[in-house]
Write a protein that holds these residues in place. Structure first.
Motif, PDB file in Angstrom:
ATOM      1  N   PRO A 131     -33.108 -71.372  -4.330  1.00 33.99           N
ATOM      2  CA  PRO A 131     -33.371 -69.680  -4.170  1.00 33.99           C
ATOM      3  C   PRO A 131     -33.233 -69.371  -2.622  1.00 33.99           C
ATOM      4  O   PRO A 131     -32.544 -68.425  -2.406  1.00 33.99           O
ATOM      5  CB  PRO A 131     -34.490 -69.594  -4.672  1.00 33.99           C
ATOM      6  N   ALA A 132     -33.727 -70.275  -1.618  1.00 33.58           N
ATOM      7  CA  ALA A 132     -33.461 -69.755  -0.358  1.00 33.58           C
ATOM      8  C   ALA A 132     -32.209 -69.936   0.156  1.00 33.58           C
ATOM      9  O   ALA A 132     -31.537 -69.134   0.898  1.00 33.58           O
ATOM     10  CB  ALA A 132     -34.211 -70.913   0.547  1.00 33.58           C
ATOM     11  N   ARG A 133     -31.273 -71.017  -0.504  1.00 34.79           N
ATOM     12  CA  ARG A 133     -29.806 -70.934   0.027  1.00 34.79           C
ATOM     13  C   ARG A 133     -29.151 -69.994  -0.560  1.00 34.79           C
ATOM     14  O   ARG A 133     -28.239 -69.320   0.091  1.00 34.79           O
ATOM     15  CB  ARG A 133     -29.394 -72.143  -0.547  1.00 34.79           C
ATOM     16  N   ILE A 134     -29.532 -69.326  -1.865  1.00 35.50           N
ATOM     17  CA  ILE A 134     -28.840 -68.155  -2.242  1.00 35.50           C
ATOM     18  C   ILE A 134     -29.152 -66.945  -1.582  1.00 35.50           C
ATOM     19  O   ILE A 134     -28.079 -66.241  -1.290  1.00 35.50           O
ATOM     20  CB  ILE A 134     -29.191 -67.918  -3.918  1.00 35.50           C
ATOM     21  N   ARG A 135     -30.465 -66.724  -0.848  1.00 32.23           N
ATOM     22  CA  ARG A 135     -30.781 -65.709  -0.098  1.00 32.23           C
ATOM     23  C   ARG A 135     -30.010 -65.692   0.983  1.00 32.23           C
ATOM     24  O   ARG A 135     -29.669 -64.505   1.611  1.00 32.23           O
ATOM     25  CB  ARG A 135     -32.076 -65.704  -0.021  1.00 32.23           C
ATOM     26  N   SER A 136     -29.877 -66.969   1.481  1.00 30.78           N
ATOM     27  CA  SER A 136     -29.026 -67.016   2.952  1.00 30.78           C
ATOM     28  C   SER A 136     -27.650 -66.785   2.681  1.00 30.78           C
ATOM     29  O   SER A 136     -26.945 -66.060   3.653  1.00 30.78           O
ATOM     30  CB  SER A 136     -29.311 -68.458   3.479  1.00 30.78           C
ATOM     31  N   ALA A 137     -27.079 -66.974   1.631  1.00 32.05           N
ATOM     32  CA  ALA A 137     -25.760 -66.580   1.256  1.00 32.05           C
ATOM     33  C   ALA A 137     -25.483 -65.362   1.026  1.00 32.05           C
ATOM     34  O   ALA A 137     -24.373 -64.775   1.420  1.00 32.05           O
ATOM     35  CB  ALA A 137     -25.371 -67.587   0.142  1.00 32.05           C
ATOM     36  N   ILE A 138     -26.484 -64.688   0.400  1.00 31.21           N
ATOM     37  CA  ILE A 138     -26.384 -63.151   0.102  1.00 31.21           C
ATOM     38  C   ILE A 138     -26.270 -62.529   1.664  1.00 31.21           C
ATOM     39  O   ILE A 138     -25.566 -61.436   1.822  1.00 31.21           O
ATOM     40  CB  ILE A 138     -27.490 -62.677  -0.618  1.00 31.21           C
ATOM     41  N   ALA A 139     -27.065 -62.935   2.514  1.00 25.57           N
ATOM     42  CA  ALA A 139     -27.260 -62.316   3.770  1.00 25.57           C
ATOM     43  C   ALA A 139     -25.937 -62.491   4.676  1.00 25.57           C
ATOM     44  O   ALA A 139     -25.516 -61.619   5.369  1.00 25.57           O
ATOM     45  CB  ALA A 139     -28.556 -63.052   4.793  1.00 25.57           C
ATOM     46  N   GLU A 140     -25.451 -63.789   4.347  1.00 28.74           N
ATOM     47  CA  GLU A 140     -24.336 -64.139   5.095  1.00 28.74           C
ATOM     48  C   GLU A 140     -22.990 -63.457   4.620  1.00 28.74           C
ATOM     49  O   GLU A 140     -21.955 -62.942   5.465  1.00 28.74           O
ATOM     50  CB  GLU A 140     -23.755 -65.645   5.246  1.00 28.74           C
ATOM     51  N   CYS A 141     -23.163 -63.078   3.267  1.00 32.58           N
ATOM     52  CA  CYS A 141     -22.043 -62.323   2.651  1.00 32.58           C
ATOM     53  C   CYS A 141     -22.012 -60.904   3.288  1.00 32.58           C
ATOM     54  O   CYS A 141     -21.023 -60.303   3.325  1.00 32.58           O
ATOM     55  CB  CYS A 141     -22.271 -62.092   1.200  1.00 32.58           C
ATOM     56  N   GLU A 142     -23.268 -60.222   3.472  1.00 25.12           N
ATOM     57  CA  GLU A 142     -23.353 -58.866   3.787  1.00 25.12           C
ATOM     58  C   GLU A 142     -22.908 -58.951   5.360  1.00 25.12           C
ATOM     59  O   GLU A 142     -22.129 -57.873   5.903  1.00 25.12           O
ATOM     60  CB  GLU A 142     -24.878 -58.301   4.120  1.00 25.12           C
ATOM     61  N   ASN A 143     -23.037 -60.279   6.221  1.00 24.29           N
ATOM     62  CA  ASN A 143     -22.350 -60.167   7.587  1.00 24.29           C
ATOM     63  C   ASN A 143     -20.839 -60.165   7.465  1.00 24.29           C
ATOM     64  O   ASN A 143     -20.099 -59.603   8.150  1.00 24.29           O
ATOM     65  CB  ASN A 143     -22.750 -61.308   8.189  1.00 24.29           C
TER      66      ASN A 143
END
Length: 302
Positions: A131-143
Protein backbone atom coordinates in the motif's frame (compact mmCIF):
# COMPACT_ATOMS: atom_id res chain seq x y z
CA UNK A 1 -9.56 6.36 -23.65
CA UNK A 2 -8.75 4.85 -27.03
CA UNK A 3 -4.99 4.68 -27.58
CA UNK A 4 -4.67 6.47 -30.90
CA UNK A 5 -3.88 9.90 -32.30
CA UNK A 6 -5.90 11.90 -34.79
CA UNK A 7 -3.61 12.98 -37.66
CA UNK A 8 -5.96 15.86 -38.47
CA UNK A 9 -5.00 17.49 -35.15
CA UNK A 10 -1.61 18.80 -33.94
CA UNK A 11 0.54 15.78 -33.17
CA UNK A 12 2.16 17.26 -30.07
CA UNK A 13 -1.21 18.00 -28.49
CA UNK A 14 -2.48 14.53 -29.38
CA UNK A 15 0.64 12.98 -27.88
CA UNK A 16 0.16 14.93 -24.65
CA UNK A 17 -3.54 14.07 -24.52
CA UNK A 18 -2.87 10.35 -24.91
CA UNK A 19 -0.04 10.48 -22.37
CA UNK A 20 -2.14 12.26 -19.75
CA UNK A 21 -4.96 9.75 -20.27
CA UNK A 22 -2.57 6.82 -19.78
CA UNK A 23 -1.25 8.30 -16.54
CA UNK A 24 -4.79 8.98 -15.31
CA UNK A 25 -5.81 5.40 -16.13
CA UNK A 26 -2.81 4.02 -14.24
CA UNK A 27 -3.59 6.20 -11.22
CA UNK A 28 -7.26 5.15 -11.33
CA UNK A 29 -6.28 1.47 -11.38
CA UNK A 30 -3.91 1.88 -8.44
CA UNK A 31 -6.38 4.03 -6.48
CA UNK A 32 -9.60 2.09 -7.06
CA UNK A 33 -8.25 -1.49 -7.23
CA UNK A 34 -11.57 -3.09 -8.36
CA UNK A 35 -9.98 -6.57 -8.55
CA UNK A 36 -7.48 -6.15 -5.74
CA UNK A 37 -4.05 -4.51 -5.46
CA UNK A 38 -2.08 -7.06 -7.48
CA UNK A 39 -4.44 -6.88 -10.45
CA UNK A 40 -4.27 -3.09 -10.17
CA UNK A 41 -0.47 -3.19 -10.28
CA UNK A 42 -0.57 -5.41 -13.36
CA UNK A 43 -2.98 -3.01 -15.10
CA UNK A 44 -0.92 0.05 -14.19
CA UNK A 45 2.29 -1.53 -15.45
CA UNK A 46 0.64 -2.12 -18.85
CA UNK A 47 -0.17 1.60 -19.00
CA UNK A 48 3.44 2.45 -18.17
CA UNK A 49 4.68 0.31 -21.06
CA UNK A 50 2.43 2.18 -23.47
CA UNK A 51 3.49 5.50 -22.02
CA UNK A 52 7.19 4.72 -22.40
CA UNK A 53 6.61 3.66 -26.01
CA UNK A 54 4.68 6.88 -26.62
CA UNK A 55 7.52 8.99 -25.25
CA UNK A 56 9.90 7.57 -27.84
CA UNK A 57 8.28 10.03 -30.25
CA UNK A 58 9.67 12.93 -28.19
CA UNK A 59 13.30 11.81 -28.21
CA UNK A 60 14.36 13.60 -31.39
CA UNK A 61 13.27 17.04 -30.11
CA UNK A 62 13.21 16.60 -26.32
CA UNK A 63 15.80 13.93 -25.41
CA UNK A 64 16.13 15.11 -21.79
CA UNK A 65 12.37 14.83 -21.24
CA UNK A 66 12.24 11.40 -22.80
CA UNK A 67 15.20 10.12 -20.76
CA UNK A 68 13.88 11.48 -17.47
CA UNK A 69 10.30 10.28 -17.95
CA UNK A 70 11.33 6.90 -19.31
CA UNK A 71 13.40 6.41 -16.14
CA UNK A 72 10.58 7.69 -13.94
CA UNK A 73 7.94 5.25 -15.21
CA UNK A 74 10.40 2.35 -15.47
CA UNK A 75 11.30 2.86 -11.82
CA UNK A 76 7.65 3.15 -10.77
CA UNK A 77 6.90 -0.17 -12.46
CA UNK A 78 9.89 -1.83 -10.79
CA UNK A 79 8.87 -0.54 -7.37
CA UNK A 80 5.58 -2.41 -7.68
CA UNK A 81 6.89 -5.64 -9.20
CA UNK A 82 7.88 -8.05 -6.40
CA UNK A 83 4.56 -9.78 -5.75
CA UNK A 84 3.59 -9.52 -9.40
CA UNK A 85 6.77 -11.33 -10.39
CA UNK A 86 5.93 -14.17 -7.98
CA UNK A 87 2.46 -14.45 -9.54
CA UNK A 88 3.99 -14.43 -13.02
CA UNK A 89 6.09 -17.51 -12.19
CA UNK A 90 2.88 -19.40 -11.39
CA UNK A 91 1.38 -18.28 -14.69
CA UNK A 92 4.55 -19.44 -16.45
CA UNK A 93 4.37 -22.94 -15.02
CA UNK A 94 0.65 -23.13 -15.85
CA UNK A 95 1.52 -22.38 -19.48
CA UNK A 96 4.31 -24.96 -19.50
CA UNK A 97 2.02 -27.64 -18.05
CA UNK A 98 -0.18 -27.48 -21.15
CA UNK A 99 2.76 -28.88 -23.16
CA UNK A 100 3.62 -31.83 -20.87
CA UNK A 101 4.93 -34.78 -22.87
CA UNK A 102 4.87 -37.63 -20.33
CA UNK A 103 3.13 -38.54 -17.09
CA UNK A 104 6.42 -38.19 -15.24
CA UNK A 105 6.92 -34.69 -16.57
CA UNK A 106 3.30 -33.81 -15.88
CA UNK A 107 3.61 -34.84 -12.22
CA UNK A 108 6.89 -32.93 -11.84
CA UNK A 109 5.40 -29.74 -13.28
CA UNK A 110 2.33 -30.11 -11.05
CA UNK A 111 4.65 -30.29 -8.07
CA UNK A 112 6.48 -27.17 -9.22
CA UNK A 113 3.14 -25.42 -9.70
CA UNK A 114 2.13 -26.19 -6.12
CA UNK A 115 5.48 -24.97 -4.78
CA UNK A 116 5.38 -21.70 -6.73
CA UNK A 117 1.73 -21.06 -5.83
CA UNK A 118 2.57 -21.41 -2.11
CA UNK A 119 5.51 -19.06 -2.57
CA UNK A 120 3.28 -16.51 -4.36
CA UNK A 121 0.65 -16.68 -1.63
CA UNK A 122 3.26 -16.23 1.08
CA UNK A 123 4.78 -13.23 -0.68
CA UNK A 124 1.34 -11.72 -1.24
CA UNK A 125 0.34 -12.06 2.40
CA UNK A 126 3.70 -10.71 3.60
CA UNK A 127 3.75 -7.81 1.14
CA UNK A 128 2.77 -5.37 3.88
CA UNK A 129 4.47 -2.36 2.34
CA UNK A 130 2.62 -2.64 -0.98
CA UNK A 131 0.00 0.00 0.00
CA UNK A 132 2.82 2.44 0.79
CA UNK A 133 4.55 1.66 -2.50
CA UNK A 134 1.29 2.17 -4.36
CA UNK A 135 0.79 5.56 -2.67
CA UNK A 136 4.32 6.53 -3.64
CA UNK A 137 3.71 5.36 -7.22
CA UNK A 138 0.54 7.44 -7.47
CA UNK A 139 2.38 10.54 -6.24
CA UNK A 140 5.18 9.97 -8.74
CA UNK A 141 2.62 9.49 -11.53
CA UNK A 142 1.21 12.92 -10.70
CA UNK A 143 4.72 14.38 -10.95
CA UNK A 144 5.10 12.71 -14.32
CA UNK A 145 1.77 14.12 -15.44
CA UNK A 146 2.89 17.64 -14.58
CA UNK A 147 6.14 17.13 -16.49
CA UNK A 148 4.18 16.03 -19.56
CA UNK A 149 1.78 18.96 -19.34
CA UNK A 150 4.76 21.33 -19.27
CA UNK A 151 6.50 19.65 -22.22
CA UNK A 152 7.21 22.20 -24.93
CA UNK A 153 7.68 21.07 -28.52
CA UNK A 154 7.29 22.91 -31.84
CA UNK A 155 3.77 22.51 -33.23
CA UNK A 156 4.62 22.72 -36.94
CA UNK A 157 3.62 20.04 -39.44
CA UNK A 158 7.30 19.65 -40.28
CA UNK A 159 8.13 18.85 -36.65
CA UNK A 160 5.32 16.32 -36.42
CA UNK A 161 6.50 14.56 -39.57
CA UNK A 162 10.09 14.54 -38.31
CA UNK A 163 9.12 13.10 -34.92
CA UNK A 164 7.05 10.34 -36.48
CA UNK A 165 9.35 9.24 -39.31
CA UNK A 166 12.56 9.48 -37.28
CA UNK A 167 11.12 7.45 -34.42
CA UNK A 168 9.54 4.87 -36.71
CA UNK A 169 12.76 4.29 -38.62
CA UNK A 170 14.88 4.09 -35.46
CA UNK A 171 12.56 1.60 -33.75
CA UNK A 172 12.16 -0.58 -36.82
CA UNK A 173 15.93 -0.71 -37.24
CA UNK A 174 16.24 -1.80 -33.61
CA UNK A 175 13.81 -4.60 -34.34
CA UNK A 176 15.75 -5.71 -37.41
CA UNK A 177 19.03 -5.63 -35.49
CA UNK A 178 17.51 -7.72 -32.71
CA UNK A 179 16.07 -10.18 -35.21
CA UNK A 180 19.43 -10.54 -36.94
CA UNK A 181 21.09 -11.17 -33.56
CA UNK A 182 18.52 -13.88 -32.75
CA UNK A 183 19.22 -15.65 -36.04
CA UNK A 184 22.97 -15.49 -35.34
CA UNK A 185 22.99 -16.32 -31.62
CA UNK A 186 19.98 -17.83 -29.83
CA UNK A 187 20.78 -16.05 -26.57
CA UNK A 188 18.13 -15.08 -24.01
CA UNK A 189 19.05 -11.39 -24.19
CA UNK A 190 18.72 -11.29 -27.99
CA UNK A 191 15.20 -12.69 -27.82
CA UNK A 192 14.39 -10.30 -24.98
CA UNK A 193 15.52 -7.38 -27.18
CA UNK A 194 13.36 -8.67 -30.01
CA UNK A 195 10.40 -8.88 -27.62
CA UNK A 196 10.90 -5.28 -26.47
CA UNK A 197 11.13 -4.09 -30.08
CA UNK A 198 8.02 -6.07 -30.97
CA UNK A 199 6.11 -4.51 -28.09
CA UNK A 200 7.05 -1.01 -29.16
CA UNK A 201 6.11 -1.78 -32.78
CA UNK A 202 2.71 -3.14 -31.75
CA UNK A 203 2.04 -0.10 -29.54
CA UNK A 204 3.08 2.32 -32.28
CA UNK A 205 0.84 0.57 -34.81
CA UNK A 206 -2.06 0.98 -32.38
CA UNK A 207 -1.21 4.64 -31.82
CA UNK A 208 -1.11 5.52 -35.54
CA UNK A 209 -3.75 3.10 -36.80
CA UNK A 210 -5.91 5.89 -38.21
CA UNK A 211 -3.35 6.41 -40.97
CA UNK A 212 -4.46 3.24 -42.77
CA UNK A 213 -6.91 1.31 -40.56
CA UNK A 214 -7.15 -1.94 -42.53
CA UNK A 215 -3.41 -2.36 -43.13
CA UNK A 216 -2.47 -1.23 -39.63
CA UNK A 217 -4.99 -3.64 -38.12
CA UNK A 218 -3.51 -6.57 -40.02
CA UNK A 219 0.03 -5.58 -39.03
CA UNK A 220 -1.06 -5.08 -35.43
CA UNK A 221 -2.60 -8.57 -35.26
CA UNK A 222 0.63 -10.17 -36.48
CA UNK A 223 2.77 -8.01 -34.19
CA UNK A 224 0.59 -8.85 -31.18
CA UNK A 225 0.86 -12.57 -31.91
CA UNK A 226 4.64 -12.20 -32.14
CA UNK A 227 4.75 -10.28 -28.85
CA UNK A 228 2.65 -12.95 -27.14
CA UNK A 229 4.91 -15.75 -28.38
CA UNK A 230 8.02 -13.84 -27.37
CA UNK A 231 6.38 -13.17 -24.02
CA UNK A 232 6.03 -16.89 -23.39
CA UNK A 233 9.63 -17.41 -24.52
CA UNK A 234 10.85 -14.73 -22.12
CA UNK A 235 8.72 -16.08 -19.28
CA UNK A 236 10.38 -19.47 -19.69
CA UNK A 237 13.80 -17.82 -19.52
CA UNK A 238 12.76 -16.11 -16.28
CA UNK A 239 11.50 -19.42 -14.87
CA UNK A 240 14.73 -21.20 -15.83
CA UNK A 241 16.81 -18.41 -14.27
CA UNK A 242 14.78 -18.66 -11.06
CA UNK A 243 15.25 -22.44 -10.97
CA UNK A 244 19.01 -22.05 -11.45
CA UNK A 245 19.20 -19.33 -8.81
CA UNK A 246 17.06 -21.06 -6.17
CA UNK A 247 17.24 -24.83 -6.82
CA UNK A 248 16.44 -25.64 -3.20
CA UNK A 249 12.89 -24.39 -3.76
CA UNK A 250 12.23 -27.50 -5.82
CA UNK A 251 12.21 -30.75 -3.88
CA UNK A 252 11.57 -34.37 -4.75
CA UNK A 253 13.73 -36.55 -6.94
CA UNK A 254 14.35 -35.31 -10.45
CA UNK A 255 11.86 -32.44 -10.31
CA UNK A 256 14.37 -29.73 -11.13
CA UNK A 257 15.92 -31.68 -14.02
CA UNK A 258 12.49 -32.45 -15.48
CA UNK A 259 11.47 -28.79 -15.15
CA UNK A 260 14.58 -27.52 -16.95
CA UNK A 261 14.20 -30.13 -19.70
CA UNK A 262 10.56 -29.14 -20.24
CA UNK A 263 11.53 -25.47 -20.41
CA UNK A 264 14.29 -26.14 -22.94
CA UNK A 265 12.07 -28.25 -25.18
CA UNK A 266 9.23 -25.72 -25.27
CA UNK A 267 11.58 -22.77 -25.61
CA UNK A 268 13.30 -24.23 -28.65
CA UNK A 269 9.95 -24.72 -30.39
CA UNK A 270 8.85 -21.19 -29.46
CA UNK A 271 12.03 -19.63 -30.75
CA UNK A 272 11.67 -21.26 -34.14
CA UNK A 273 8.07 -20.09 -34.39
CA UNK A 274 9.03 -16.59 -33.25
CA UNK A 275 11.80 -16.26 -35.83
CA UNK A 276 9.55 -17.34 -38.69
CA UNK A 277 6.83 -14.89 -37.66
CA UNK A 278 9.30 -12.06 -36.98
CA UNK A 279 10.78 -12.47 -40.46
CA UNK A 280 7.27 -11.81 -41.78
CA UNK A 281 6.37 -8.98 -39.38
CA UNK A 282 9.63 -7.11 -40.04
CA UNK A 283 9.99 -7.98 -43.72
CA UNK A 284 9.97 -4.32 -44.81
CA UNK A 285 13.19 -2.35 -44.40
CA UNK A 286 13.23 0.36 -41.73
CA UNK A 287 13.88 3.04 -44.36
CA UNK A 288 11.04 1.96 -46.64
CA UNK A 289 8.44 1.55 -43.91
CA UNK A 290 9.26 4.88 -42.26
CA UNK A 291 8.86 6.60 -45.65
CA UNK A 292 5.46 4.96 -46.11
CA UNK A 293 4.41 6.08 -42.61
CA UNK A 294 5.54 9.62 -43.44
CA UNK A 295 3.55 9.70 -46.66
CA UNK A 296 0.47 8.34 -44.91
CA UNK A 297 0.79 10.95 -42.17
CA UNK A 298 1.14 13.82 -44.66
CA UNK A 299 -1.91 12.61 -46.56
CA UNK A 300 -4.04 12.12 -43.43
CA UNK A 301 -2.93 15.39 -41.85
CA UNK A 302 -3.59 17.34 -45.04
Amino acid sequence: MSFKVNPAKPFVEELKKVGVALIDEAVAALSQQPDGPHAAVHEARKKFKRLRALYRFTHNKAPDFRAAENTRFRDIARSLSAARDAAALVENISYLETFSRTDTERHALASVHETLAKRRDAMTSDDGDLPARIRSAIAECENGKQALQHLSLPHSDKTALSLITHTWRKQRQKALDALSACHTDAHDENFHDLRKSGQVYWIHLALLRRLWPSAMRAKKVDAKRLVDLLGHEHDLSVLAAFADREPDVFTGGDTLALLLDAILHRQQALRQECLELADHVFAESAKTESKIIGLLWKDAAG
